[in-house]
Design a protein around this motif. Structure first.
Motif, PDB file in Angstrom:
ATOM      1  N   ASP A 195       0.836  -1.185   0.000  1.00  0.00           N
ATOM      2  CA  ASP A 195       0.000   0.000   0.000  1.00  0.00           C
ATOM      3  C   ASP A 195       0.880   1.247   0.000  1.00  0.00           C
ATOM      4  OD1 ASP A 195      -2.492   1.088   0.021  1.00  0.00           O
ATOM      5  OD2 ASP A 195      -3.107   0.044   1.851  1.00  0.00           O
ATOM      6  N   ALA A 196       0.303   2.366  -0.398  1.00  0.00           N
ATOM      7  CA  ALA A 196       1.070   3.609  -0.342  1.00  0.00           C
ATOM      8  C   ALA A 196       0.140   4.784  -0.107  1.00  0.00           C
ATOM      9  CB  ALA A 196       1.847   3.809  -1.639  1.00  0.00           C
ATOM     10  N   THR A 197       0.687   5.795   0.564  1.00  0.00           N
ATOM     11  CA  THR A 197      -0.044   7.033   0.782  1.00  0.00           C
ATOM     12  C   THR A 197       0.842   8.161   0.303  1.00  0.00           C
ATOM     13  OG1 THR A 197      -1.011   6.062   2.767  1.00  0.00           O
ATOM     14  CG2 THR A 197      -1.216   8.444   2.527  1.00  0.00           C
ATOM     15  N   ILE A 198       0.273   9.070  -0.468  1.00  0.00           N
ATOM     16  CA  ILE A 198       1.049  10.270  -0.772  1.00  0.00           C
ATOM     17  C   ILE A 198       0.367  11.449  -0.100  1.00  0.00           C
ATOM     18  CG2 ILE A 198       2.071   9.394  -2.913  1.00  0.00           C
ATOM     19  CD1 ILE A 198       0.152  10.952  -4.499  1.00  0.00           C
ATOM     20  N   TYR A 199       1.189  12.351   0.405  1.00  0.00           N
ATOM     21  CA  TYR A 199       0.673  13.530   1.099  1.00  0.00           C
ATOM     22  C   TYR A 199       0.826  14.720   0.175  1.00  0.00           C
ATOM     23  CZ  TYR A 199       0.503  10.530   5.140  1.00  0.00           C
ATOM     24  OH  TYR A 199       0.199   9.503   5.992  1.00  0.00           O
ATOM     25  N   LEU A 200      -0.302  15.366  -0.123  1.00  0.00           N
ATOM     26  CA  LEU A 200      -0.305  16.485  -1.051  1.00  0.00           C
ATOM     27  C   LEU A 200      -0.571  17.771  -0.285  1.00  0.00           C
ATOM     28  CD1 LEU A 200      -2.521  14.862  -3.855  1.00  0.00           C
ATOM     29  CD2 LEU A 200      -0.024  14.903  -3.704  1.00  0.00           C
ATOM     30  N   GLY A 201       0.049  18.865  -0.728  1.00  0.00           N
ATOM     31  CA  GLY A 201      -0.173  20.163  -0.078  1.00  0.00           C
ATOM     32  C   GLY A 201      -1.390  20.836  -0.688  1.00  0.00           C
ATOM     33  N   ILE A 202      -2.260  21.331   0.166  1.00  0.00           N
ATOM     34  CA  ILE A 202      -3.379  22.140  -0.326  1.00  0.00           C
ATOM     35  C   ILE A 202      -3.448  23.343   0.599  1.00  0.00           C
ATOM     36  CG2 ILE A 202      -5.042  20.625   0.880  1.00  0.00           C
ATOM     37  CD1 ILE A 202      -7.064  21.394  -1.405  1.00  0.00           C
ATOM     38  N   GLY A 203      -3.075  24.521   0.082  1.00  0.00           N
ATOM     39  CA  GLY A 203      -2.884  25.682   0.953  1.00  0.00           C
ATOM     40  C   GLY A 203      -1.838  25.311   1.995  1.00  0.00           C
ATOM     41  N   ASP A 204      -2.155  25.560   3.254  1.00  0.00           N
ATOM     42  CA  ASP A 204      -1.215  25.224   4.331  1.00  0.00           C
ATOM     43  C   ASP A 204      -1.446  23.818   4.865  1.00  0.00           C
ATOM     44  OD1 ASP A 204      -0.148  27.740   4.181  1.00  0.00           O
ATOM     45  OD2 ASP A 204      -1.517  28.578   5.694  1.00  0.00           O
ATOM     46  N   ASP A 205      -2.451  23.137   4.315  1.00  0.00           N
ATOM     47  CA  ASP A 205      -2.813  21.815   4.833  1.00  0.00           C
ATOM     48  C   ASP A 205      -2.175  20.696   4.011  1.00  0.00           C
ATOM     49  OD1 ASP A 205      -4.509  22.826   6.827  1.00  0.00           O
ATOM     50  OD2 ASP A 205      -6.116  23.084   5.351  1.00  0.00           O
ATOM     51  N   LEU A 206      -2.196  19.513   4.592  1.00  0.00           N
ATOM     52  CA  LEU A 206      -1.758  18.311   3.884  1.00  0.00           C
ATOM     53  C   LEU A 206      -2.962  17.402   3.746  1.00  0.00           C
ATOM     54  CD1 LEU A 206       1.564  17.012   5.495  1.00  0.00           C
ATOM     55  CD2 LEU A 206       1.251  18.044   3.235  1.00  0.00           C
ATOM     56  N   ILE A 207      -3.100  16.760   2.593  1.00  0.00           N
ATOM     57  CA  ILE A 207      -4.113  15.708   2.514  1.00  0.00           C
ATOM     58  C   ILE A 207      -3.433  14.396   2.168  1.00  0.00           C
ATOM     59  CG2 ILE A 207      -6.179  17.085   2.020  1.00  0.00           C
ATOM     60  CD1 ILE A 207      -5.771  16.516  -0.921  1.00  0.00           C
ATOM     61  N   ALA A 208      -3.938  13.340   2.791  1.00  0.00           N
ATOM     62  CA  ALA A 208      -3.420  11.996   2.543  1.00  0.00           C
ATOM     63  C   ALA A 208      -4.246  11.385   1.417  1.00  0.00           C
ATOM     64  CB  ALA A 208      -3.544  11.154   3.801  1.00  0.00           C
ATOM     65  N   VAL A 209      -3.577  10.839   0.432  1.00  0.00           N
ATOM     66  CA  VAL A 209      -4.242  10.230  -0.713  1.00  0.00           C
ATOM     67  C   VAL A 209      -3.677   8.828  -0.894  1.00  0.00           C
ATOM     68  CG1 VAL A 209      -4.537  10.353  -3.227  1.00  0.00           C
ATOM     69  CG2 VAL A 209      -4.616  12.445  -1.857  1.00  0.00           C
TER      70      VAL A 209
END
Ligand SMILES: Nc1ncnc2c1ncn2[C@@H]1O[C@H](COP(=O)(O)OP(=O)(O)O)[C@@H](O)[C@H]1O
Ligand SMILES: [Mg+2]
Length: 366
Positions: free
Chosen positions: A316-330
């Motif tokens: 499995d893998a998770t990538i963390y993307l920046g959105i504004g100052d936040d991070l989202i896990a995908v």
């Protein structure tokens, strides 16, 4: 098998109220998991059911009978504790038999039950050992066996797997689930571990601050969390939360979109609002990591977001993307995650029907 019913249960320690007016019914044969963070009142509730702690107000019924003031031994239940609480000087056989000391049984019946439980738990070969000569998992089996021999209708478990390593926990989860299927007793099982709850329960009651936040099947709770607490507590990696406000598109067709903090918008036309919200309502969007889509580089995408980090666990893998100052896990394909570079922008979409929308102020599902 007996049902269990908590009616209007309140518990105070001195002047501190830890549980207030709690209602919960466990149907006969149910495997109910009480799930919640440390300190939320799980053990207190279980101990009150077992009769190990008194109740400030309210009634507990087992099989329809009021047991609120009954002695623990007269309630027809058996409990397995986190600390196995085995007698160090007794053998496995002695420990199993000790569970029956209070019941007046003839020798043949005692032998029959001990042999039955040992067989079910696959500890027959260990009967003459002392606890010190057992592994953690074997000790836990003996602790479960000591409850099983009592042949009661209701079993209580308080975080019984917390002291085991990850591999043993997985084995014991399957074992306890199998026991439930075989013995068909009613089980009330306390844990802070959402994986235990999701894998073993027929019903989960999620608790926080002495209050049951949601009661339902594992699927209902995962797919339809009734508030932001439940949404954030269940799921790993956890659900992503983004603040926004609702807007309604010009033309008055009633389409709801969410405007995020950085002025991006997400279409919520596929979301089944209980009642369409007025424009300008502050909301929290809850987006599960596995519901994001990572389209081909030239495909239709909602956003292009920069990769901040990646986490691969093999399967499995998770990538963390920046959105504004936040991070989202995908959640991503491991092969994709291996090749993506930190700082690179990737296209990402989200099917609006899979979103969860919570009122920002109350945290309740909208
Ligand atoms: N004997 C006690 N005296 C005072 N407060 C207690 C006692 N036992 C538990 N508490 C408090 O009651 C709350 C619930 O505790 P507990 O039922 O042990 O939670 P959990 O099992 O969910 O971790 C906590 O805030 C805890 O500090
Ligand atoms: Mg506890």
């Amino acid at each position: 098998m007996p049902s269990v019913e908590f009616s209007n249960i309140t518990k105070k320690y001195g002047t501190v109220t830890v549980i207030e007016g709690l209602n919960l019914t466990v149907a006969d044969g149910e495997f109910l998991v009480l799930l919640g963070p440390s300190g939320c009142g799980k053990t207190t509730l279980l101990n009150m059911l077992a009769g190990l702690q008194d109740i400030t107000a309210g009634t507990i019924r087992i099989d329809g009978n009021d047991v609120t003031d009954l002695d623990p031994k007269d309630r027809g239940l058996a409990m397995v504790f986190q600390s196995y609480a085995l007698y160090p000087t007794k053998t496995v056989r002695g420990n199993l038999k000790f569970g029956l000391a209070a019941q007046k049984l003839n020798r043949a019946e005692i032998e029959r039950r001990v042999a039955w439980a040992a067989d079910l738990l696959q500890i027959t070969a260990l009967m003459d050992r002392k606890p010190a000569q057992l592994s953690g998992g074997q000790r836990q089996r003996v602790a479960i066996g000591r409850a099983l021999v009592k042949n009661v209708g209701v079993f209580l478990f308080d975080e019984p797997l917390s002291n085991l390593d990850a591999k043993l926990r997985t084995e014991m989860r399957m074992e306890i689930k199998r026991l439930h299927e075989e013995v068909k007793s009613t089980i009330v099982y306390v844990t802070h571990d959402q994986i235990e709850a999701m894998t073993m329960a027929t019903k989960i009651a999620v608790m926080d601050g002495g209050v049951i936040q949601q009661y339902g099947t594992p699927d209902e709770i995962y797919e339809h969390p009734s508030n932001r607490f439940v949404a954030g507590f269940i799921g790993a990696p956890a659900m992503n939360f983004l603040d926004g406000t609702t807007t309604t598109t010009a033309g008055g067709d009633g389409t709801v979109t969410a405007k995020l903090a950085d002025d991006r918008t997400i279409d919520l036309s596929g979301y089944p609002f209980e009642k369409p919200p007025e424009p300008g309502r502050a909301i929290t969007l809850g987006l599960r990591p596995e519901h994001f889509e990572l389209p081909e580089a030239n495909g239709q995408a909602l956003f292009r977001l920069p990769v901040r980090s990646t986490e691969r666990t093999g399967s499995d893998a998770t990538i963390y993307l920046g959105i504004g100052d936040d991070l989202i896990a995908v959640r991503a394909d491991p092969a994709f995650a291996r090749n993506v570079k930190v700082g690179e922008e990737v296209p990402v979409s989200f099917p609006s029907g899979k979103a969860n929308v919570f009122d920002a102020r109350s945290g309740q599902r909208m």
